[in-house]
Design a protein around this motif. Structure first.
Motif, mmCIF file in Angstrom:
data_model
loop_
_atom_site.group_PDB
_atom_site.id
_atom_site.type_symbol
_atom_site.label_atom_id
_atom_site.label_comp_id
_atom_site.label_asym_id
_atom_site.label_seq_id
_atom_site.Cartn_x
_atom_site.Cartn_y
_atom_site.Cartn_z
ATOM 1 N N ASP A 100 7.392 21.593 2.146
ATOM 2 C CA ASP A 100 8.592 22.434 2.209
ATOM 3 C C ASP A 100 9.324 22.560 0.878
ATOM 4 N N CYS A 101 8.579 22.628 -0.206
ATOM 5 C CA CYS A 101 9.165 22.858 -1.519
ATOM 6 C C CYS A 101 9.260 24.367 -1.744
ATOM 7 N N ILE A 102 10.133 24.761 -2.628
ATOM 8 C CA ILE A 102 10.290 26.179 -2.943
ATOM 9 C C ILE A 102 9.401 26.518 -4.135
ATOM 10 N N PHE A 103 8.592 27.556 -3.965
ATOM 11 C CA PHE A 103 7.723 28.060 -5.030
ATOM 12 C C PHE A 103 8.146 29.497 -5.304
ATOM 13 N N THR A 104 8.421 29.788 -6.564
ATOM 14 C CA THR A 104 8.828 31.145 -6.937
ATOM 15 C C THR A 104 7.604 31.914 -7.406
ATOM 16 N N THR B 78 10.159 36.449 -5.652
ATOM 17 C CA THR B 78 10.398 35.991 -4.289
ATOM 18 C C THR B 78 10.023 34.512 -4.174
ATOM 19 N N GLU B 79 10.659 33.871 -3.231
ATOM 20 C CA GLU B 79 10.413 32.449 -3.027
ATOM 21 C C GLU B 79 9.723 32.223 -1.694
ATOM 22 N N GLN B 80 8.902 31.167 -1.662
ATOM 23 C CA GLN B 80 8.264 30.793 -0.409
ATOM 24 C C GLN B 80 8.162 29.277 -0.350
ATOM 25 N N LYS B 81 8.116 28.754 0.866
ATOM 26 C CA LYS B 81 7.948 27.316 1.032
ATOM 27 C C LYS B 81 6.472 26.978 0.902
ATOM 28 N N THR B 82 6.208 25.886 0.237
ATOM 29 C CA THR B 82 4.830 25.450 0.056
ATOM 30 C C THR B 82 4.802 23.939 -0.130
#
Length: 184
Positions: A90-94, A99-103
């Motif tokens: 559940d880290c944020i990846f830009t 745009t950002e997504q959880k990964t």
């Protein structure tokens, strides 16, 4: 593996089959080129990639008379494996478009830093250091596609040759990649 139709459809030279069997350890199959053949080819690929590749055909091409198939997969352990405490969900990846997504991110400390005028990166070795994973991140303002288009074998070789031994605190998103190409 080589799958071929009967001699009426295609006269496969015995020398060709023998050379492939002797030099490449190819399995040879005379087949009717139907749904069963499609299933057999996909099972062969799955078996010869330890299940990493389920199959490569959806159907047999009605014009096909011979399939020459090679399956290659790479499965190796890291020299310094990621520890459970180094994997964060559940880290944020830009992404490139902002745009950002959880990964899931994998954190590590590496020892080889790479840099040229367009990108920075690091090397993470696999066990026995015979192979390595090279991660490159284009510098601010450079699109990944533009960097890939300008990257050459000489440029990559120069970057690898100028690698610096230093501590690299790396964060790598967990990912899976596949590549296939038709060679006809």
């Amino acid at each position: 593996g080589i799958w071929f139709k009967d001699a009426e459809t295609l006269a496969v030279q015995e020398e060709f089959l023998k050379a492939n069997r002797d030099y490449f350890d190819a399995a040879l199959y005379k087949a009717p080129f139907d749904e069963v053949t499609c299933r057999e080819i996909n099972n062969w690929v799955k078996e010869n990639t330890d299940g990493m590749i389920d199959g490569i055909l959806d159907e047999i091409d009605p014009n096909a008379v011979l399939y020459l198939i090679n399956a290659l997969s790479f499965d190796a352990k890291w020299a310094k494996p990621y520890q459970e405490r180094s994997v964060h969900e559940d880290c944020i990846f830009t992404k490139e478009d902002g745009t950002e997504q959880k990964t899931t991110l994998m954190y590590s400390e590496e020892n080889v830093y790479l840099e040229d005028e367009y990108a920075t990166g690091f090397i993470k070795y696999y066990k026995e250091s015979k192979y390595a994973f090279v991660a490159l991140l284009p510098k601010e303002g450079i699109k990944v596609s533009d960097y890939v288009a300008m990257l050459s074998a000489d440029g990559l070789h120069q970057m690898l040759s100028n690698a610096k031994r230093t501590v690299v605190n790396a964060r790598l998103p967990k990912f899976k990649t596949e590549y296939d190409i038709l060679l006809n």
